[in-house]
Design a protein around this motif. Structure first.
Motif, PDB file in Angstrom:
ATOM      1  N   VAL A 138      33.679  42.022  59.468  1.00  0.00           N
ATOM      2  CA  VAL A 138      33.993  43.377  58.982  1.00  0.00           C
ATOM      3  C   VAL A 138      33.557  43.449  57.526  1.00  0.00           C
ATOM      4  N   LYS A 139      32.842  44.509  57.146  1.00  0.00           N
ATOM      5  CA  LYS A 139      32.197  44.542  55.846  1.00  0.00           C
ATOM      6  C   LYS A 139      32.793  45.534  54.845  1.00  0.00           C
ATOM      7  N   ALA A 140      33.821  46.272  55.219  1.00  0.00           N
ATOM      8  CA  ALA A 140      34.397  47.253  54.294  1.00  0.00           C
ATOM      9  C   ALA A 140      35.896  47.361  54.522  1.00  0.00           C
ATOM     10  N   ALA A 141      36.663  47.361  53.415  1.00  0.00           N
ATOM     11  CA  ALA A 141      38.124  47.460  53.522  1.00  0.00           C
ATOM     12  C   ALA A 141      38.679  48.278  52.357  1.00  0.00           C
ATOM     13  N   ILE A 142      39.651  49.124  52.669  1.00  0.00           N
ATOM     14  CA  ILE A 142      40.389  49.871  51.647  1.00  0.00           C
ATOM     15  C   ILE A 142      41.796  49.293  51.585  1.00  0.00           C
ATOM     16  N   ILE A 143      42.240  48.881  50.410  1.00  0.00           N
ATOM     17  CA  ILE A 143      43.583  48.329  50.246  1.00  0.00           C
ATOM     18  C   ILE A 143      44.452  49.378  49.566  1.00  0.00           C
ATOM     19  N   LEU A 144      45.359  49.986  50.313  1.00  0.00           N
ATOM     20  CA  LEU A 144      46.281  50.961  49.747  1.00  0.00           C
ATOM     21  C   LEU A 144      47.541  50.307  49.207  1.00  0.00           C
ATOM     22  N   THR A 145      47.779  49.078  49.590  1.00  0.00           N
ATOM     23  CA  THR A 145      48.954  48.343  49.133  1.00  0.00           C
ATOM     24  C   THR A 145      48.941  48.220  47.616  1.00  0.00           C
ATOM     25  N   VAL A 173      47.853  56.173  68.872  1.00  0.00           N
ATOM     26  CA  VAL A 173      46.681  55.324  68.620  1.00  0.00           C
ATOM     27  C   VAL A 173      47.001  53.911  69.092  1.00  0.00           C
ATOM     28  N   PRO A 174      46.126  53.275  69.900  1.00  0.00           N
ATOM     29  CA  PRO A 174      46.401  51.923  70.388  1.00  0.00           C
ATOM     30  C   PRO A 174      46.668  50.950  69.248  1.00  0.00           C
ATOM     31  N   CYS A 175      47.671  50.086  69.429  1.00  0.00           N
ATOM     32  CA  CYS A 175      48.067  49.144  68.386  1.00  0.00           C
ATOM     33  C   CYS A 175      47.986  47.717  68.933  1.00  0.00           C
ATOM     34  N   TYR A 176      47.521  46.796  68.077  1.00  0.00           N
ATOM     35  CA  TYR A 176      47.333  45.403  68.469  1.00  0.00           C
ATOM     36  C   TYR A 176      48.063  44.515  67.454  1.00  0.00           C
ATOM     37  N   GLN A 177      48.393  43.287  67.916  1.00  0.00           N
ATOM     38  CA  GLN A 177      49.167  42.388  67.047  1.00  0.00           C
ATOM     39  C   GLN A 177      48.298  41.674  66.019  1.00  0.00           C
ATOM     40  N   SER A 178      47.029  41.473  66.304  1.00  0.00           N
ATOM     41  CA  SER A 178      46.156  40.767  65.365  1.00  0.00           C
ATOM     42  C   SER A 178      44.726  41.280  65.501  1.00  0.00           C
ATOM     43  N   ALA A 227      37.483  37.490  49.574  1.00  0.00           N
ATOM     44  CA  ALA A 227      36.371  38.333  50.029  1.00  0.00           C
ATOM     45  C   ALA A 227      35.016  37.750  49.694  1.00  0.00           C
ATOM     46  N   ARG A 228      34.928  36.962  48.607  1.00  0.00           N
ATOM     47  CA  ARG A 228      33.632  36.537  48.079  1.00  0.00           C
ATOM     48  C   ARG A 228      32.756  35.804  49.098  1.00  0.00           C
ATOM     49  N   PRO A 229      33.266  34.858  49.897  1.00  0.00           N
ATOM     50  CA  PRO A 229      32.371  34.131  50.812  1.00  0.00           C
ATOM     51  C   PRO A 229      31.760  35.018  51.896  1.00  0.00           C
ATOM     52  N   TYR A 230      32.390  36.140  52.192  1.00  0.00           N
ATOM     53  CA  TYR A 230      31.943  36.964  53.317  1.00  0.00           C
ATOM     54  C   TYR A 230      31.180  38.226  52.886  1.00  0.00           C
ATOM     55  N   GLY A 231      31.164  38.511  51.606  1.00  0.00           N
ATOM     56  CA  GLY A 231      30.447  39.697  51.146  1.00  0.00           C
ATOM     57  C   GLY A 231      31.105  41.002  51.544  1.00  0.00           C
ATOM     58  N   ILE A 232      32.388  40.968  51.896  1.00  0.00           N
ATOM     59  CA  ILE A 232      33.092  42.186  52.301  1.00  0.00           C
ATOM     60  C   ILE A 232      33.353  43.035  51.054  1.00  0.00           C
ATOM     61  N   ARG A 233      33.101  44.353  51.142  1.00  0.00           N
ATOM     62  CA  ARG A 233      33.351  45.265  50.027  1.00  0.00           C
ATOM     63  C   ARG A 233      34.776  45.796  50.116  1.00  0.00           C
ATOM     64  N   ILE A 234      35.446  45.883  48.954  1.00  0.00           N
ATOM     65  CA  ILE A 234      36.857  46.274  48.914  1.00  0.00           C
ATOM     66  C   ILE A 234      37.044  47.441  47.954  1.00  0.00           C
ATOM     67  N   MET A 235      37.742  48.466  48.422  1.00  0.00           N
ATOM     68  CA  MET A 235      38.154  49.575  47.570  1.00  0.00           C
ATOM     69  C   MET A 235      39.652  49.439  47.336  1.00  0.00           C
ATOM     70  N   GLY A 236      40.080  49.464  46.089  1.00  0.00           N
ATOM     71  CA  GLY A 236      41.479  49.245  45.753  1.00  0.00           C
ATOM     72  C   GLY A 236      41.615  47.888  45.084  1.00  0.00           C
ATOM     73  N   PRO A 237      42.836  47.306  45.109  1.00  0.00           N
ATOM     74  CA  PRO A 237      44.070  47.802  45.719  1.00  0.00           C
ATOM     75  C   PRO A 237      44.736  48.899  44.895  1.00  0.00           C
ATOM     76  N   ARG A 257      40.496  37.530  54.575  1.00  0.00           N
ATOM     77  CA  ARG A 257      39.784  36.372  55.111  1.00  0.00           C
ATOM     78  C   ARG A 257      39.464  36.558  56.592  1.00  0.00           C
ATOM     79  N   LYS A 258      40.442  37.046  57.350  1.00  0.00           N
ATOM     80  CA  LYS A 258      40.226  37.241  58.785  1.00  0.00           C
ATOM     81  C   LYS A 258      39.197  38.337  59.042  1.00  0.00           C
ATOM     82  N   LEU A 259      39.236  39.404  58.236  1.00  0.00           N
ATOM     83  CA  LEU A 259      38.241  40.467  58.389  1.00  0.00           C
ATOM     84  C   LEU A 259      36.846  39.925  58.114  1.00  0.00           C
ATOM     85  N   GLY A 260      36.716  39.129  57.036  1.00  0.00           N
ATOM     86  CA  GLY A 260      35.418  38.560  56.711  1.00  0.00           C
ATOM     87  C   GLY A 260      34.918  37.639  57.809  1.00  0.00           C
TER      88      GLY A 260
END
Length: 911
Positions: free
Chosen positions: A95-102, A58-63, A124-134, A88-91
């Motif tokens: 990007v509107k959805a994130a799963i935190i397995l950490t 799977v292609p991998c990127y640094q950021s 996450a709050r300023p961007y409205g991104i939904r988070i599952m986890g951690p 913060r960077k996702l927001g």
């Protein structure tokens, strides 16, 4: 209840995995391998600052800024310290959805610092991104070919959704289910749940047509308990929901979180889950067995069970377990007995359970099962098999499977033993037949289905006729509490507490108050006869505030005092005890009452307490000095109706005593239920009411009487279940006739009148409302229309006294159902044919529009047939925009109510 962006979790078109590498044990690497192994059809990307070109191809990127496209879903497996910055960077990149397995985000580096979970939530709050986890295991959706988790196995496709809070229990469930060839529609654990919580996910999966039932494993309720109960109630209306509730609390934590009067929080959770309509299981084994029944049983048509086995020992175990669990053994019909006479050995007992005898062959098992499956008195069959030379397990299983495939009845199987039984169970698993190891497990699993069926019946019971309340007295009650809070005080005096009960027409024992011993003696002489004296002080003014030793309660009370000398001596002794225990400055005088012996009085403890999670609850059980010894405390969440109040009474030991000793048991239950309803009204009317305890409440042939009461007050609280919104009631007059009427929210008590209303509609009006011709609605449908969750939908009716004097009648109804994100509300309205021209359509539609606008709903919409010109004209008159929908062949009517404030709201409105 918000489900915004949840589709991006369950049906993403692209996924980016943060922290993925090919290093052994890399969580990100495991997730990538699982996504590849599940044949995820979308775009996969990896992000790792180490500079890998690819991870497992799977292609991998640094950021994130180097990604060729922004993903629908981000899965974060990076070190804890980096997670908030990634969010913060996702927001910032929309990007509107994130799963935190950490894991480990709830740990503080020092007491003054924020947890990393709190940092993530703020990021996450300023961007409205939904988070599952951690600290979750991720999610698996076989229907979308997606295993976005660190699970060691994939799962099969099925019709049960599993929602958990423990990752390890989740992986164990996957392993067990795969061994039984059982699948899931969705599988996830939510971990700490900083954003996406149980309520949101329950809402989402309950709307999925491929999910038939839900398994919920929970340690606690995170977020709003009202949202949780509301989501659970909505899910239980259409799907079977089973819950495994666990929790680990230290002794100190449990004391802090304890509910006054309720030493065990499990009692409150039981009440909340039962009120929502869910069925609770107690152990992980029961959860596994429940999954077996959910996956492989048809809906129950009844709860009468027939049991067959090639021996009476297992039959007895199953029958005992069934009867002890409140189940029902089926009674065999004469026709069935006659047919079985031709198959079974002479002298069989002709009763259920049926002993097939130790020489039973596979064919005999099959024949008996087939005969029972055609008996109208039998709803479910349990076939128990103990291996013998004449009845090998595998051959018997194959014969039974043939019968089960052709039968409309549910047939459960139990294969006792191990060496030969394993293969029989495997054959049943492959044929999708429910199978168990022991008779007890089979009965427990069956009873979970029965409990669900019974819960549904209770939930849909038609409440008794609503009785208008004495609002003037209720205003006096509010003033009593307001005056005490203004002093300020967090309790009511004994006199005020009795007055509060009096305002709700709860009979209270006459009490006389005295500041000193001489006045007590004078009051006792005025009363005459035998008296009781209670010392009042700051430690007994609060409800459920008992000493560690229950016997110490007697130190505040002296009973059966006849002479003045007895009164003087007892009062002096009480005063000394108070002075010795808590000091004279804490004394609040004495209460003197006439003794109420005789009439075979039953002492009851009833009241109101406040749970840290679910808010106000009603407590009922045995009272007097035995209240702690008997531990008969049953609870229920308000608001309540008559059916629920009676259920609370009948679940207690008090009910058993009433049935055995009362000469008017029905009257006693009615009186207790009526009093419980008044306590429920108190909770709704008086949000500052923190606790109330009536102990004892006497019940005898004279009726009920509150002897002692204590009340505490404090900050306002919110009920876990939305009460009837009486503030939305409005008096009106009909346009043409001037007939007085009321517009108000619908109540469960309106079911009989709603049926009368429906029966007065013409076939054409019914077709215009439902878009097709239909018959008379069933009780279940009527219950769903009238017993609504005011947090999720609203129905306004116009009601007025009938012209023939037979009572109130329903003239029209408008219903609005709003989506969980409060974006769009769909309306429907219908008016009785004989009342056209009275302006009811305008009144109801304006009421619905104003209601939705006040709730900040963005749009209200509805559909009507092209031939319904009257509805289209009404919509235009009110400001709706009408457009013809060619695909559905209907006219869509829409009105914007409020402006969207976030990007996702604009997007939703466009769709």
């Amino acid at each position: 209840m918000s489900t915004k962006y949840l589709k991006r979790f369950f049906k993403p078109k692209s996924i980016a995995v943060f922290g993925a590498s090919e290093k052994p044990g890399s969580m990100g690497g495991i997730v990538v391998q699982n996504l590849l192994g599940s044949k995820f059809p979308g775009v996969l990307m990896c992000i790792n600052p180490e500079g890998y070109d690819q991870v497992f191809g799977v292609p991998c990127y640094q950021s994130i800024s180097e990604l060729p496209e922004m993903p629908d879903l981000a899965i974060i497996c990076s070190p804890p310290d980096s997670v908030a910055d990634i969010i913060r960077k996702l927001g910032a990149h929309m990007v509107k959805a994130a799963i935190i397995l950490t894991g480990g985000l709830s740990i503080k580096n020092n007491p003054a610092a924020k947890t990393l979970s709190e940092s993530v939530r703020e990021a996450a709050r300023p961007y409205g991104i939904r988070i599952m986890g951690p600290d979750c295991m991720g999610l698996l959706v076989p229907g979308s070919n997606m295993n976005a988790s660190y699970s060691h196995m994939h799962i099969q496709k099925g019709k049960v959704a599993y929602i958990g809070q423990s990752g390890l229990l989740g992986t164990a469930m996957i392993d067990w289910a795969n061994g039984r060839e059982i699948g899931f529609s969705h599988f996830m654990t939510l971990g700490d749940g900083v954003d996406v919580d149980l309520s949101s996910v329950i809402d989402y999966v309950s709307q999925d047509p491929y999910t038939h039932s839900i398994l919920l494993q929970m340690d606690r309720v995170s977020g709003s308990s009202r949202n949780f109960i509301s989501a659970l109630r909505a899910a239980c209306r259409n799907k079977l929901v089973l819950v495994l509730k666990s929790g680990i609390f230290s002794e100190e934590a449990s004391k802090i979180a304890a509910t006054p009067g309720i030493p065990n929080e499990d009692v409150v959770y039981d009440a909340a889950l039962r009120r929502a309509g869910a069925v609770r299981v107690d152990t992980s084994d029961q959860l596994f067995n429940a999954l077996e029944t959910l996956s492989r049983m048809k809906p129950l048509r009844g709860e009468r069970l027939a049991i067959i086995c090639n021996g009476m020992g297992p039959n007895a175990l199953a029958a005992d377990r069934l009867l002890n669990s409140g189940g029902k053994l089926a009674t065999l019909s004469e026709e069935t007995i006659s047919q079985l006479d031709n198959i079974l050995l002479p002298g069989w007992n002709q009763k259920n359970p049926i002993d097939l005898n130790s020489d039973a062959t596979p064919e005999r098992f099959a024949q008996v099962s087939q005969i029972l499956s055609k008996d109208k008195e039998v709803d479910v069959i349990l076939s128990i098999h103990a291996p013998t030379r004449l009845a090998p397990s595998v051959e018997t299983a194959d014969e039974l499977v043939k019968v089960i495939r052709k039968s409309q009845r549910n047939i459960l199987t139990c294969w006792m033993g191990r060496a030969t039984a394993i293969e029989a169970r495997n054959h049943c698993n492959a044929a999708n037949v429910a199978t168990f190891i022991t008779p007890e497990e089979a009965i427990d699993a069956f009873m979970h289905m029965v409990d669900y069926r019974r819960n549904q019946v209770v939930m849909r019971q038609t409440p008794a006729t609503y009785i208008e309340q004495n609002t003037q007295n209720h205003q006096k009650a509010k003033k009593i509490i307001a005056d005490a809070l203004a002093e300020p005080r967090d309790y009511l005096t004994h006199d005020e507490a009795c007055d509060l009960l009096d305002q709700y027409d709860i009979p209270v024992q006459n009490s006389y108050y005295a500041e000193d011993i001489e006045t007590v003696v004078a009051r006792a002489e005025e009363i005459g006869g035998s008296v009781a004296i209670k010392a009042l002080h700051r430690k007994n003014v609060y409800p459920f505030s008992y000493d560690d030793q229950a016997s110490q309660r007697r130190n505040d009370l002296a009973q059966d005092l006849y002479s003045s000398s007895d009164v003087r001596y007892a009062t002096t002794k009480l005063a000394y005890r108070v002075s010795e225990r808590i000091g004279d400055d804490q004394s609040m005088g004495f209460c003197v009452q006439q003794m109420k012996r005789g009439f075979q009085s039953l002492q009851i403890n009833v009241g109101i307490t406040r749970d840290p999670t679910f808010g106000p609850i009603i407590v009922f059980g045995a009272g007097g000095f035995t209240v702690d010894v008997l531990a008969d405390r049953h609870v229920m969440l308000p608001p309540m109706n008559t059916a629920l109040a009676k259920e609370l009474v009948k679940n207690s030991r008090i009910y058993k005593i009433i049935k055995e000793h009362s000469y008017q048991p029905e009257r006693d239950v009615e009186q207790l239920s009526d009093m419980i309803l008044k306590l429920s009204e108190m909770i709704v009317d008086l949000p500052n009411l923190q606790g109330l305890e009536i102990n004892p409440l006497l019940l005898n042939k004279m009726g009920i009487l509150a002897v002692d009461v204590a009340v505490s007050i404090g900050d306002k609280s919110e009920l876990a279940i939305s009460p009837y919104p009486g503030d939305l009631e409005e008096s009106i007059a009909l346009k043409r006739s001037g007939r007085p009427a009321v517009v108000r929210p619908i109540r469960g008590e309106d079911e009989p009148r709603h049926l009368d209303f429906y029966n007065k509609l013409s076939p054409e009006s019914i077709r215009m409302r439902y878009f097709y011709s239909r018959g008379v609605p069933s009780h279940q449908e009527l219950a769903s229309w009238t017993q609504i969750d005011y947090d999720r939908e609203m129905a306004f009716i116009v009601t007025a006294p009938s012209l023939d004097g037979t009572g109130p009648e329903t003239l029209g109804v408008v219903r609005v159902v709003t989506d969980p994100d409060n974006i769009q509300s769909e309306f429907s309205v219908v008016i009785r044919d004989d009342l056209q021209g009275e302006g009811l359509g305008v009144i109801l539609m304006r009421k619905a529009v104003d209601y939705c606008r006040s709730r900040k709903t963005l749009m209200i919409e509805g559909s009507t047939l092209p031939t319904n010109k009257g509805m289209q004209g009404l919509a235009l008159k009110l400001g709706f925009t009408n457009t013809f929908n060619m695909e559905e062949e209907v006219v869509d009517m829409k009105m914007k109510l409020n402006e969207p404030t976030e990007d996702w709201q604009f997007t939703r409105l466009q769709h």
